[in-house]
Design an enzyme around this catalytic site. Structure first.
Site: not given
Length: 489
Positions: A324-326, A489
């Site tokens: 999700w973050h990257g 993000f």
């Protein structure tokens, strides 16, 4: 539009004034919020307003239909529509190139080069945040934990509410949406509290995070040129940079909302004072960690199906959190490190308690607490290497550089050569120490409450000093990107 920009310094007072001018008229007020929020977001790229509008419209319609429908198959179909639209946008814009690159790399392992190139896709700012916010609305209605709204204006304003639109906190409809049905009276103390929180957020961002970035960016963008203490300092400073950058954004968002009568959830709770990684995730990005708990961990089975399934569920959640973050393997590794440590903590909790009893160790003892805090902070900083590194190869260089000792350069001219003059480094250290002290003290007693108890002239001296300190010691110019880290993000 950036919170730390001249544009926002004009935008927010205008919106604030107009808001309280029409605050008694609910329709006018929510319309102002919606228009202001779309202007705020469209300041980056107006074309992406279409995505927010479509997500809002789909979930508004899906929510109403879900509430009317009793047939299980149709309800699942409606929820699937919401999932496909919201996650479809997210996957396309954020992960298409990641999947293409992974596909190419998998063939490269077998010695075959594919003539495939990535696509020129621009990632819409904050898409991960507002996607999760509007998606939770549909899921909660599907679970029959929430009734849908018939007020389209309030719902669209809820999804796009500008203080927390781009980087959270990720609000639940059950908490924030009802606040759009109420009118609020101007409350001087509430406005003052909100403005002070905004100032504290700007202090974190401009004085600490952006100054730390001068050092961190130089080392992490050129990892082959630095080693030993240089990489250790850069990694520790990145820990404070990302915390002050992200929690600073949350403070400004919560404060801005508070000046208009809205209450946003707390997103950080002094995470670097945590005594375990499990505790760290109860204090760091609270709105995201609770979202994953409620919408990923529990649906996977949570802790209901035995300890090994629980461990697997925890690990999966942190892998997903990393992704999700990257859209890069470095983020997956970052998530895997946290997932692995949390599983180990859970698996060894009872043996550790027995060991502590045998060793007569009191975990409440201050010295023991400091040891646990230090160990936790060290693990968190090690994981940050993969979060910050531009590539996995860069992360390897940074980690290997930890073990090349050149500690004699710690306070030498090297600090100036990699982005910070010696007096700037001293200022950075002092402000970080000051932040740690403030947060530690604030957990015991509210500093805002103490300040309100002081005489008016003293309070105004403090306000002026805060403003001057941010103005004089904030980092400006083109030396670093002034955008908040979590915008990517």
């Amino acid at each position: 539009m950036l919170f730390n920009s001249f544009d926002f310094a004009i935008f927010f007072p205008v919106v604030f004034f107009l808001y309280w001018l029409v605050s008694k008229n609910l329709i006018a007020r929510n319309l102002l919020i919606l228009v202001s929020s779309y202007v705020f977001y469209g300041w980056w790229d107006w074309r992406f307003l279409f995505l927010i509008a479509v997500s809002s419209l789909v979930d508004f319609i899906v929510g109403k239909q879900l509430y009317k429908t009793e047939e299980a198959k149709k309800r699942k179909g409606l929820l699937l529509v919401s999932l496909l639209v919201n996650l479809g946008f997210l996957v396309y814009f954020k992960y298409t190139n990641f999947f293409i690159e992974t596909f190419i790399d998998s063939f490269r392992l077998f010695g075959k080069e594919l003539e495939v190139s990535t696509l020129n896709i621009i990632l819409p700012v904050g898409i991960s945040f507002y996607t999760f916010q509007t998606l939770s609305y549909s899921i909660d209605i599907y679970r029959k934990q929430l009734k849908p709204t018939n007020d389209a204006l309030s719902f669209f304003a809820f999804v796009s509410f500008f203080p927390q639109l781009v980087a959270g906190p990720i609000e639940r409809a059950s908490h924030l949406l009802p606040q759009f049905y109420k009118t609020y009276k101007f409350n001087y103390n509430q406005v003052k509290s909100g403005l002070l929180l905004m100032a504290f957020g700007l202090f974190k961002k401009m004085v600490i995070a952006d100054r730390a970035a001068l050092y961190v960016n130089e080392v992490y963008n050129n990892p082959g040129n630095y080693e030993g203490v240089e990489t250790i300092i850069a990694t520790v400073l990145f820990g404070f940079q990302i915390y002050c950058d992200f929690s600073g954004y949350s403070d400004i968002a919560i404060g801005a909302a508070r000046t208009m009568g809205f209450d946003l959830m707390k997103n950080f709770d002094s995470p670097y004072l945590s005594k375990s990684i499990t505790e760290f995730w109860r204090r760091w990005h609270i709105s995201l960690s609770t979202w994953f708990r409620d919408y990923v961990y529990i649906p996977l089975g949570g802790s209901r199906n035995g300890k090994y399934r629980t461990y697997a569920n925890l690990f999966i959640v942190f892998l997903v959190s990393g992704l999700w973050h990257g859209a890069a393997m470095t983020f997956v590794i970052w998530g895997a490190i946290h997932g692995l440590i949390i599983v180990l903590e859970k698996a060894t909790s009872k043996p550790k308690d027995i060991l502590f009893q045998k060793l007569n160790m009191n975990k409440a003892n201050l010295s023991n607490k400091l040891v646990f805090i230090f160990i936790t902070f060290t693990i968190v900083c090690f994981a940050w290497v993969f979060f910050r590194a531009n590539t996995f190869a860069d992360a390897q260089l940074i980690v290997s550089g930890f073990f090349n000792n050149n500690f004699y350069e710690l306070f030498g001219d090297q600090l100036y050569l990699i982005g910070l003059k010696e007096n700037e480094f001293t200022l950075l250290m002092l402000t970080i120490l000051g932040l740690v002290f403030i947060e530690r003290f604030h957990r015991k007693q509210s500093l805002f409450k103490i300040l309100n108890q002081q005489a008016l002239p003293f309070r105004w001296v403090v306000y002026v000093c805060i403003g001057l300190f941010i103005t004089l010691f904030g980092v400006y110019g083109d030396t670093i990107a002034s955008e908040f880290i979590y915008f990517q993000f």
